[in-house]
Design an enzyme around this catalytic site. Structure first.
Site, PDB file in Angstrom:
ATOM      1  N   ASP A 290       0.861  -1.175   0.000  1.00 21.64           N
ATOM      2  CA  ASP A 290       0.000   0.000   0.000  1.00 21.64           C
ATOM      3  C   ASP A 290       0.911   1.243   0.000  1.00 21.64           C
ATOM      4  O   ASP A 290       2.139   1.137   0.102  1.00 21.64           O
ATOM      5  CB  ASP A 290      -0.971  -0.014   1.192  1.00 21.64           C
ATOM      6  CG  ASP A 290      -2.189   0.879   0.926  1.00 21.64           C
ATOM      7  OD1 ASP A 290      -2.133   1.712   0.005  1.00 21.64           O
ATOM      8  OD2 ASP A 290      -3.193   0.755   1.651  1.00 21.64           O
TER       9      ASP A 290
HETATM   10  C1  BGC Z   1      -5.035   3.260   0.390  1.00 13.75           C
HETATM   11  C2  BGC Z   1      -5.309   2.296  -0.741  1.00 13.75           C
HETATM   12  C3  BGC Z   1      -5.177   2.977  -2.066  1.00 13.75           C
HETATM   13  C4  BGC Z   1      -3.808   3.611  -2.165  1.00 13.75           C
HETATM   14  C5  BGC Z   1      -3.530   4.286  -3.489  1.00 13.75           C
HETATM   15  C6  BGC Z   1      -3.776   4.044   0.172  1.00 13.75           C
HETATM   16  O1  BGC Z   1      -3.643   5.077   1.097  1.00 13.75           O
HETATM   17  O2  BGC Z   1      -4.977   2.550   1.593  1.00 13.75           O
HETATM   18  O3  BGC Z   1      -6.578   1.738  -0.604  1.00 13.75           O
HETATM   19  O4  BGC Z   1      -5.377   2.059  -3.099  1.00 13.75           O
HETATM   20  O5  BGC Z   1      -3.677   4.563  -1.129  1.00 13.75           O
HETATM   21  O6  BGC Z   1      -4.248   5.431  -3.646  1.00 13.75           O
END
Ligand code: BGC
Length: 764
Positions: A290
């Protein structure tokens, strides 16, 4: 699929020996793919291999503290595997061209984005979508999202989010399908299918990314990013099934969660990412961290960036989102023998394989088509589908004296900060969505009946709690206080209500109060909105409360004092039109809650498929030593599976085809469902089973099937469920997936509480 001529042209343009000319067709056999990738990897330097593991963010809408720098230059040097947060054919073409014309090996880039509930045509937030219990509509929403996203240059979505969530304090409950593993698994598979189609080589298929692996929804105290700690048996039975269902449905990628699992954060958890995901589940795609998830392991306390990067790669995280820990430290770790060449090669290979499956080596510009972008994005048909999907997601929580549907000739006072609001309609994580395209409730009612007699009054600011305002405005909410004082706003609204036959009051959260990093400790309507609602109900006029919110709220006062309540979530681009359809009865609501609505925050976590305890409370007695509260009931306000209709349904006692079930045989449970009211309508008939005695404790009830049926008024239909031994399986303490002989209760009903019941015996 590419035509032969265009392949020849591409080959001529980039030289017959160039790499991507070698991928002859969009989808080759595994053997062709392996040969292709072996050849390619033989030419790659270690820097280029590590480069494939790098996923910087470009553009706007970043969700974390870092925005990658110098991306163009890195692409030219072959140090980028994909980028995210940018789209449109023009923007994507620019970056893809850099990779294809300037980098040594011309390896195409992946383009990822959070296409979570629609790309430009925004659908109801996922928690609402799940309330439709309609797999074909849910799949369709993902299909349309993929068609629009792929027409806008994207080839990878960070969806579906399948985290089981039983804690509405956690704002991200809005992004998933609620509390149930059975329903959550079906939805996970439907979404993957919708995004990826039957072949990634299709020009409108994009990679799915099931997230957040794993247990992210179980953050302690509902505080985002917090620790999780869970027994393996609970994990296997209750939290892991939707991720597995997405993997089984072919999700090409998996995103790791931020949280800690059993002492090791998921990003560096080898048991999770290698033993379970790859070795037990057979996952073949690639795993992405993530946003800065690898870097955050430093704050988790696992070591410095070099240590945590090596550890994450070794655990099974293949791609590094934004943080560049891989890019900046892996080579040194390799030299110091902290990691092996083999793990770098493996991660690189997995990413190249996904690109190959998409057909990007055959045509790196496959997803760039200005014409498609013009015709497919926000098309009339997509909007019509969004409206239909939004309608199917709405849940009628209360409707005393058949107050709804509204009479079209009634004089309506339309009240509330969300009543004539476009901005919030598309909800959170509507990343590429344009709120200006959204329809407000006011517009929806006018579109439907221009001469409807409506007086509008805002009645309250959407948010005026200073602590919440400070937080959400710092993150882009742009909520300003109305020029009128709170008293004036309420007085105007009261006057409008007094002058009308009925008040429709539209209240709830601001969209930005849901989604990531939006945990709340109080789930009541905000005090200023509550004050408005109380003032309107005090007029004595009938009140319909239309709710918009990202999570279950605590609505005990509202339930006790307001005759009709419609939960609409944030229902997307077509919100207002869909809500208007439901309010006047053009569509008869049939949505059912997929997350329990508690009476109070103190009851959380509250979910229907709980264990019994040794001292279960019957809800009546005053006995002290029972599993209960002294100041509250154990029961929810609205249980899982709950939702009313403008009509009523009766469900007959259960007819079992046999009182005994044996391995290899099925038995059927049949009920007759009758539409006993005055409208045609749909009912979601739900099957629950309880394993009465087991070698381990089992839930009081588990959803094991459902059927959504349509019945004309007065019509009756038999609904039959087949129960077989496979349906009775669960993970025991040794984590073996087994079933056990014994007695089982079977329940069928219109929600998890109101059921008819029978019993059968299972022998092995
Ligand atoms: C979130 C994800 C997301 C990613 C990219 C993160 O902060 O937890 O769900 O896909 O950002 O935007």
């Amino acid at each position: 699929m590419k035509t032969k001529t265009s392949l020849i042209l591409l080959a001529a343009l980039f030289g017959a020996n160039s790499l991507f000319a070698q991928q002859k067709k969009a989808a080759g056999t595994d053997q062709e793919m392996n040969t292709f990738i072996n050849n390619l990897m033989a030419k790659m330097t270690i820097d280029e291999k590590i480069g494939q593991l790098n996923l910087p963010a470009v553009g706007f809408d970043v969700t974390g503290p870092i925005l990658s720098e110098g991306v163009d230059e890195k692409i030219e040097k072959g140090l980028v595997g994909g980028v995210f947060n940018t789209f449109t054919p023009q923007a994507v073409r620019k970056l893809q061209k850099l990779a294809i014309t300037k980098s040594r090996l011309k390896i195409p880039l992946l383009f990822g984005y959070d296409v979570v509930h629609g790309h430009k045509t925004i659908f109801t937030i996922p928690l609402g979508l799940s309330a439709s219990w309609d797999m074909s509509l849910i799949e369709k929403s993902a299909r349309i999202a993929a068609r629009e996203a792929s027409a806008d240059g994207l080839n990878w979505t960070f969806s579906p989010m399948v985290d089981i969530a039983r804690d509405p304090r956690w704002g991200r409950i809005s992004e998933g399908s609620g509390e149930d593993p059975y329903l959550g698994s079906l939805i996970a598979a439907a979404m993957v299918k919708g995004y990826q189609t039957n072949s990634l080589a299709n020009k409108d298929a994009i990679l799915a990314c099931v997230k957040h692996f794993a247990l992210y929804g179980a953050a302690e105290a509902g505080r985002d990013y917090n620790t999780t700690d869970m027994s393996l048996i609970r994990m296997y039975n209750e939290y892991l099934p939707p991720y597995k269902a997405a993997v089984d449905a072919g999700s090409e990628t998996v995103m790791v969660s931020f949280n800690d699992i059993n002492g090791t954060p998921a990003t560096a958890n080898k048991w999770l990412l290698t033993d379970l995901l790859r070795n037990q589940w057979g996952f073949k795609g690639f795993v992405v961290s993530d946003y800065t998830g690898i870097n955050e392991l430093v704050a988790h306390g696992l070591g410095d960036l070099k240590t945590v990067s090596a550890r994450s790669l070794d655990a099974g995280t293949d791609m590094d989102m934004v943080g560049e820990g891989f890019l900046t430290t892996l080579k040194q770790s390799l030299e110091e023998k902290k990691i092996t060449q083999e793990v770098i090669d493996l991660a690189c290979r997995r990413i190249l394989e996904s690109k190959y499956k998409l057909g990007l080596f055959a045509d790196p510009y496959k997803y760039i088509d200005e014409k498609r972008a013009k015709t497919e994005i926000l098309s009339k048909q997509n909007r019509l589908d969004a409206r239909k999907i939004a309608e199917a997601s709405m849940v009628l929580l209360k409707n005393n004296n058949q107050l709804l549907p509204l009479k079209k000739n009634a004089k309506i006072a339309l009240i509330g900060p969300l009543a004539d609001n476009k901005r919030d309609m598309i909800g959170n994580w509507s990343a590429a969505g344009d709120w200006k395209q959204a329809i407000s409730v006011m517009e929806g009612l006018k579109n439907m009946a221009p001469d409807m007699n409506i007086t509008y009054a805002k009645g309250a600011n959407l948010v005026d709690d200073p602590a919440i305002l400070k937080q959400i405005n710092a993150n882009g909410a742009e909520i300003t206080a109305d020029k009128k004082s709170p008293e004036e706003l309420i007085n105007d609204a009261v006057a409008a209500a007094k002058n009308a036959d009925i008040a429709v009051v539209v209240l709830g959260e601001s969209a930005i109060m849901g989604g990531e990093a939006t945990s709340r400790t109080n789930l009541d309507l905000l005090p200023n909105q509550q004050a408005l609602l109380k003032a309107i109900t005090a007029t004595g006029k009938p009140v319909v409360l239309v709710l918009m919110n990202s999570r279950p709220l605590t609505l005990s006062w509202e339930d006790a004092n307001v005759p009709a309540i419609l939960e609409t979530w944030f229902s997307g681009t077509e919100a207002g039109n869909a809500i208007a359809d439901v309010l006047v009865g053009n569509y008869n609501p049939a949505g059912k809650l997929t997350a329990t609505f508690p009476h109070s925050v103190g009851q959380i976590p509250l979910y229907y498929n709980h264990k019994s305890t040794g001292r279960p409370y019957d809800g009546q007695s005053n006995e002290k030593f029972k599993s209960r509260y002294i100041d509250s009931s154990n029961e929810p306000l609205y249980p899982f599976g709950y939702g009313l209709s403008y009509t009523t349904f009766s469900i007959s006692p259960i007819q079992l085809s046999s009182k005994t079930l044996t391995e290899g045989q099925g038995l059927t449970a049949t009920v007759e469902v009758k539409n006993t009211g005055n409208f045609d309508g749909e009912e979601v008939v739900q099957l629950y089973i309880q394993d009465i005695y087991g070698t381990v404790t089992r839930p009081v009830k588990e959803l094991k099937g459902f059927k959504k049926i349509f019945l004309k008024k007065g019509e009756a239909q038999k609904v039959t469920f087949t129960i077989d031994a496979a349906l009775l399986k669960f993970y025991n303490t040794e984590l073996k997936f087994i079933n056990e002989a014994g007695d089982f209760n079977v329940f069928i009903g219109s929600n998890s509480r109101d059921v008819v019941e029978s019993q059968f015996n299972f022998t092995k």
